[in-house]
Motif scaffolding. Structure first.
Motif, PDB file in Angstrom:
ATOM      1  N   CYS A 284       1.610  14.546   3.126  1.00 21.17           N
ATOM      2  CA  CYS A 284       2.011  13.255   2.988  1.00 21.17           C
ATOM      3  C   CYS A 284       1.890  12.257   3.975  1.00 21.17           C
ATOM      4  CB  CYS A 284       3.553  13.280   2.161  1.00 21.17           C
ATOM      5  SG  CYS A 284       4.042  11.505   1.313  1.00 21.17           S
ATOM      6  N   ALA A 285       2.142  12.770   4.943  1.00 21.86           N
ATOM      7  CA  ALA A 285       2.278  11.812   6.180  1.00 21.86           C
ATOM      8  C   ALA A 285       0.834  11.420   6.460  1.00 21.86           C
ATOM      9  CB  ALA A 285       3.009  12.639   7.470  1.00 21.86           C
TER      10      ALA A 285
ATOM     11  N   ASN B  84       4.714   6.249  12.010  1.00 21.05           N
ATOM     12  CA  ASN B  84       4.408   7.861  11.111  1.00 21.05           C
ATOM     13  C   ASN B  84       3.760   8.815  12.080  1.00 21.05           C
ATOM     14  OD1 ASN B  84       3.685   8.694   8.213  1.00 21.05           O
ATOM     15  ND2 ASN B  84       1.769   8.724   9.112  1.00 21.05           N
TER      16      ASN B  84
ATOM     17  N   ARG C 263      -9.412   6.141   4.243  1.00 21.21           N
ATOM     18  CA  ARG C 263      -8.373   6.959   3.452  1.00 21.21           C
ATOM     19  C   ARG C 263      -9.108   8.494   3.674  1.00 21.21           C
ATOM     20  NH1 ARG C 263      -5.815   5.070  -2.177  1.00 21.21           N
ATOM     21  NH2 ARG C 263      -4.971   3.079  -1.456  1.00 21.21           N
TER      22      ARG C 263
ATOM     23  N   LEU D  29       5.650  11.946  13.757  1.00 18.83           N
ATOM     24  CA  LEU D  29       5.844  13.209  12.743  1.00 18.83           C
ATOM     25  C   LEU D  29       4.851  14.259  13.258  1.00 18.83           C
ATOM     26  CD1 LEU D  29       6.580  11.725   9.021  1.00 18.83           C
ATOM     27  CD2 LEU D  29       8.101  12.145  10.892  1.00 18.83           C
TER      28      LEU D  29
ATOM     29  N   GLU E 209      -1.522  11.200   4.378  1.00 13.57           N
ATOM     30  CA  GLU E 209      -1.903  10.294   3.417  1.00 13.57           C
ATOM     31  C   GLU E 209      -1.436   8.889   3.756  1.00 13.57           C
ATOM     32  OE1 GLU E 209      -2.765  10.960  -1.152  1.00 13.57           O
ATOM     33  OE2 GLU E 209      -0.978  12.425  -0.651  1.00 13.57           O
ATOM     34  N   VAL E 210      -0.016   8.822   4.190  1.00 14.26           N
ATOM     35  CA  VAL E 210       0.433   7.551   4.612  1.00 14.26           C
ATOM     36  C   VAL E 210      -0.572   6.928   5.627  1.00 14.26           C
ATOM     37  CG1 VAL E 210       2.258   6.666   5.998  1.00 14.26           C
ATOM     38  CG2 VAL E 210       2.933   8.109   3.929  1.00 14.26           C
TER      39      VAL E 210
ATOM     40  N   ARG F  14       0.567   8.701  -6.064  1.00 11.22           N
ATOM     41  CA  ARG F  14       1.105  10.469  -6.095  1.00 11.22           C
ATOM     42  C   ARG F  14       1.861  10.654  -7.436  1.00 11.22           C
ATOM     43  NH1 ARG F  14       1.108  12.961  -1.069  1.00 11.22           N
ATOM     44  NH2 ARG F  14       3.027  14.113  -1.743  1.00 11.22           N
TER      45      ARG F  14
ATOM     46  N   VAL G 108      -3.712   5.580   4.082  1.00  9.84           N
ATOM     47  CA  VAL G 108      -3.537   4.187   3.456  1.00  9.84           C
ATOM     48  C   VAL G 108      -3.158   3.060   4.427  1.00  9.84           C
ATOM     49  CG1 VAL G 108      -2.855   5.191   1.299  1.00  9.84           C
ATOM     50  CG2 VAL G 108      -0.976   4.274   2.913  1.00  9.84           C
ATOM     51  N   LEU G 109      -2.624   3.270   5.443  1.00  8.91           N
ATOM     52  CA  LEU G 109      -2.186   2.389   6.681  1.00  8.91           C
ATOM     53  C   LEU G 109      -3.423   1.992   7.372  1.00  8.91           C
ATOM     54  CD1 LEU G 109       1.141   2.984   7.770  1.00  8.91           C
ATOM     55  CD2 LEU G 109       0.490   1.455   6.355  1.00  8.91           C
TER      56      LEU G 109
ATOM     57  N   VAL H  20       0.935  -1.332   0.028  1.00 15.42           N
ATOM     58  CA  VAL H  20      -0.101   0.013   0.030  1.00 15.42           C
ATOM     59  C   VAL H  20       0.885   1.353   0.076  1.00 15.42           C
ATOM     60  CG1 VAL H  20      -1.892  -1.127   1.237  1.00 15.42           C
ATOM     61  CG2 VAL H  20      -0.417   0.073   2.489  1.00 15.42           C
ATOM     62  N   LEU H  21       2.010   1.069   0.637  1.00 14.95           N
ATOM     63  CA  LEU H  21       2.793   2.360   0.687  1.00 14.95           C
ATOM     64  C   LEU H  21       3.608   2.693  -0.586  1.00 14.95           C
ATOM     65  CD1 LEU H  21       4.497   1.969   4.026  1.00 14.95           C
ATOM     66  CD2 LEU H  21       2.877   3.556   3.467  1.00 14.95           C
TER      67      LEU H  21
ATOM     68  N   PHE I 281      10.070  19.703   8.172  1.00 18.16           N
ATOM     69  CA  PHE I 281       8.990  19.131   7.383  1.00 18.16           C
ATOM     70  C   PHE I 281       8.291  20.392   6.629  1.00 18.16           C
ATOM     71  CE2 PHE I 281       9.744  16.147  10.668  1.00 18.16           C
ATOM     72  CZ  PHE I 281       9.809  14.893   9.953  1.00 18.16           C
TER      73      PHE I 281
ATOM     74  N   LEU J 180       0.836   3.871  -2.821  1.00 22.75           N
ATOM     75  CA  LEU J 180       0.670   5.546  -2.431  1.00 22.75           C
ATOM     76  C   LEU J 180       1.404   6.122  -3.277  1.00 22.75           C
ATOM     77  CD1 LEU J 180      -0.509   7.829  -1.063  1.00 22.75           C
ATOM     78  CD2 LEU J 180       0.851   7.187   0.922  1.00 22.75           C
TER      79      LEU J 180
ATOM     80  N   SER K 141       7.880  13.245  -1.468  1.00 27.07           N
ATOM     81  CA  SER K 141       8.212  13.608  -0.096  1.00 27.07           C
ATOM     82  C   SER K 141       8.973  12.397   0.708  1.00 27.07           C
ATOM     83  CB  SER K 141       7.043  13.837   1.009  1.00 27.07           C
ATOM     84  OG  SER K 141       7.283  13.855   2.034  1.00 27.07           O
TER      85      SER K 141
ATOM     86  N   ARG L 144      11.399   1.784   7.057  1.00 26.81           N
ATOM     87  CA  ARG L 144      11.076   1.302   8.300  1.00 26.81           C
ATOM     88  C   ARG L 144      10.580   0.006   8.182  1.00 26.81           C
ATOM     89  NH1 ARG L 144      10.772   7.061  10.274  1.00 26.81           N
ATOM     90  NH2 ARG L 144       8.476   7.000   9.652  1.00 26.81           N
TER      91      ARG L 144
ATOM     92  N   ALA M 273       4.183  20.092   2.529  1.00 27.69           N
ATOM     93  CA  ALA M 273       3.768  18.992   1.608  1.00 27.69           C
ATOM     94  C   ALA M 273       4.087  17.663   2.443  1.00 27.69           C
ATOM     95  CB  ALA M 273       4.795  19.103   0.419  1.00 27.69           C
ATOM     96  N   ASP M 274       5.111  17.617   3.204  1.00 27.53           N
ATOM     97  CA  ASP M 274       5.590  16.533   3.961  1.00 27.53           C
ATOM     98  C   ASP M 274       4.348  16.105   5.009  1.00 27.53           C
ATOM     99  OD1 ASP M 274       8.150  16.205   2.668  1.00 27.53           O
ATOM    100  OD2 ASP M 274       8.888  17.511   4.250  1.00 27.53           O
TER     101      ASP M 274
ATOM    102  N   VAL N  34       8.746  11.234   3.389  1.00 25.34           N
ATOM    103  CA  VAL N  34       8.119  10.531   4.192  1.00 25.34           C
ATOM    104  C   VAL N  34       7.574   9.082   3.695  1.00 25.34           C
ATOM    105  CG1 VAL N  34       5.686  10.717   5.601  1.00 25.34           C
ATOM    106  CG2 VAL N  34       7.046  12.793   5.335  1.00 25.34           C
ATOM    107  N   ILE N  35       7.030   9.008   2.605  1.00 24.53           N
ATOM    108  CA  ILE N  35       6.825   7.801   2.196  1.00 24.53           C
ATOM    109  C   ILE N  35       7.854   6.629   2.023  1.00 24.53           C
ATOM    110  CG2 ILE N  35       5.863   6.275   0.132  1.00 24.53           C
ATOM    111  CD1 ILE N  35       4.129   8.666  -0.553  1.00 24.53           C
TER     112      ILE N  35
END
Lengths: 234, 234
Positions: B77-78, B157, B209, B160, B80-81, A92, B84-85, A84-85, B70, A88, A147, A156, B73-74, A149-150
């Motif tokens: 993005c976080a 995540n 999401r 952040l 969004e992460v 994007r 999805v998780l 999923v990451l 950060f 994503l 970014s 990790r 945008a970061d 971040v993903i």
DNA sequence: GCACGCCTGAATGGATCCAACAAAGGTATA
DNA sequence: TATACCTTTGTTGGATCCATTCAGGCGTGC
């Protein structure tokens, strides 16, 4: 002296764990590890904290750490997380458009993959080369996602055993079967690039998710032994 | 003595960073932090490694660390992460079916949310209470996903800034607007539970999401200042 | 006989000491 | 005057030392 280079304690300890030197569930002590690695307790303590964050160790009660155990279900889950990451990331990417330099880079690695598989069969030396190509392709995709971040989240997650994209288990006994698997992986790479070029974010995402399973589910389909981690002797 | 309890150095340092005591991009030294926190260098060094893994610090060349910066945008993005998780978590949950005890637990927190919002407006004390309810709901979902791997990824995540589900920025000046936001969040919670009960994995995933964006995009829509982290005074 | 408590040992967490390295500044030479 | 090298200083990484705490065992009292 000795080979105590900075973070080398972390990687050496990580290797000790993945080699089964320390069994999952075992309490792991600073003194013993320090003696075994020939360093002082200090770098070991630092490494423990890092590996705890990475998820390889967990706190054992109030005192000390123990090696974390991962079930087959956990491994499957980690693979899905990567899926999923990375999904994503490519979505994007598709949404913001693919620039020329990245297209060129991805095409380069796809071409490399094509060349590797062009001869119609797989040799043992090709295994490592495919690993490099695959890694570079994935890395380029994630790095371009806009970014860090993903990429961090994926990195990790990849610390968990067998979760990384380049940890496809290659059975050198059945290179023929592995060859078909890599052909499939290569096809998926090409499809992702195609979807990216067309700006098809959802399609690219789903392709990438499916692609993550290639090291696991596809193995099962082919009748190979499913990955098991805890306490298996080799 | 002093209040130096174990990991408290980590949280105190995290607070110092998020409070802007150390600016993003600044080199951060062990000695200064140790003096500022009134402890020795050792726990600070341990904390640095942990915070590096968490992503708040990054290596500054070969030597030392610097506070990571950060961009907006970061942060997006976080978020969004996380989306999805958490989406993955609820999809897995829907696929393996919702058992009675979890249904009961989720219903409980949904009921709590309903009661909180039933009076038709928001008071300042309700902000914290909503945070608790929201946190419990999300936590219950993730914990039930079948593997700690997803929860770990989300937890990492969430380190952040502004990425955590419970870091909705509440503007206490406009409780009326915030009330509508929380109504929307509550509705999304209920829809997710509905989808879970029907085994609608894809729908639950997409709802989750979208739900992740409620702290960000919805803010923009309502004309509030978008989150910015680096170097802004309050 | 059982349970509670104390004592001892070991392992961890914190502090301090030592060495190595990198960055900066100054001086000497071309 | 500019560049290169050397010195000096500050910071980090590693090792060792001290205190604290947890666990296990044994003894005593009820």
């Amino acid at each position: 002296m000795s080979s105590s280079g900075g973070d080398s304690v972390i990687s050496r300890l990580r290797k000790l764990i993945s080699d089964g030197e320390y069994q999952p569930g075992d309490r792991i002590g600073e003194v013993r590890v320090a003696q075994q690695l020939g360093v002082s307790r200090t770098p070991v303590r630092l490494a423990f904290r890092t590996l705890e964050q990475e998820g390889l160790l967990e706190r054992a009660g109030k005192r000390g750490f123990r090696v974390r155990e991962f079930s087959a279900a956990d491994v499957l889950c980690a693979v899905e997380v990567r899926g999923v990451l990375e999904g994503l990331a490519v979505r994007r990417l598709a949404e913001r458009g693919l620039d020329d330099s990245l297209d060129e880079l991805l095409s380069f690695w796809i071409q490399k993959g094509r060349e590797l598989l062009a001869k119609g069969h797989l040799e043992e030396v090709d295994v490592g080369r495919w690993g490099d190509i695959n890694h570079s392709f994935h890395e380029a995709l994630v790095a371009a996602a806009g970014s860090p971040v993903i990429g961090d989240a994926i990195a990790r997650n990849n610390h968990l055993p067998f979760a990384a994209a380049d940890s496809i288990i290659i059975d050198t006994e059945a290179l023929d079967r592995e060859y078909r698997k890599l052909l499939q992986a290569q096809l998926q790479h090409e499809l992702v690039l195609q979807a990216l070029r067309c700006g098809e974010g959802a399609r690219a995402e789903m392709l990438m998710r499916e692609h993550a399973f290639i090291g696991l589910r596809y193995v099962d389909l082919l009748g190979m032994e499913p990955v098991s981690l805890s306490g298996t002797d080799e």
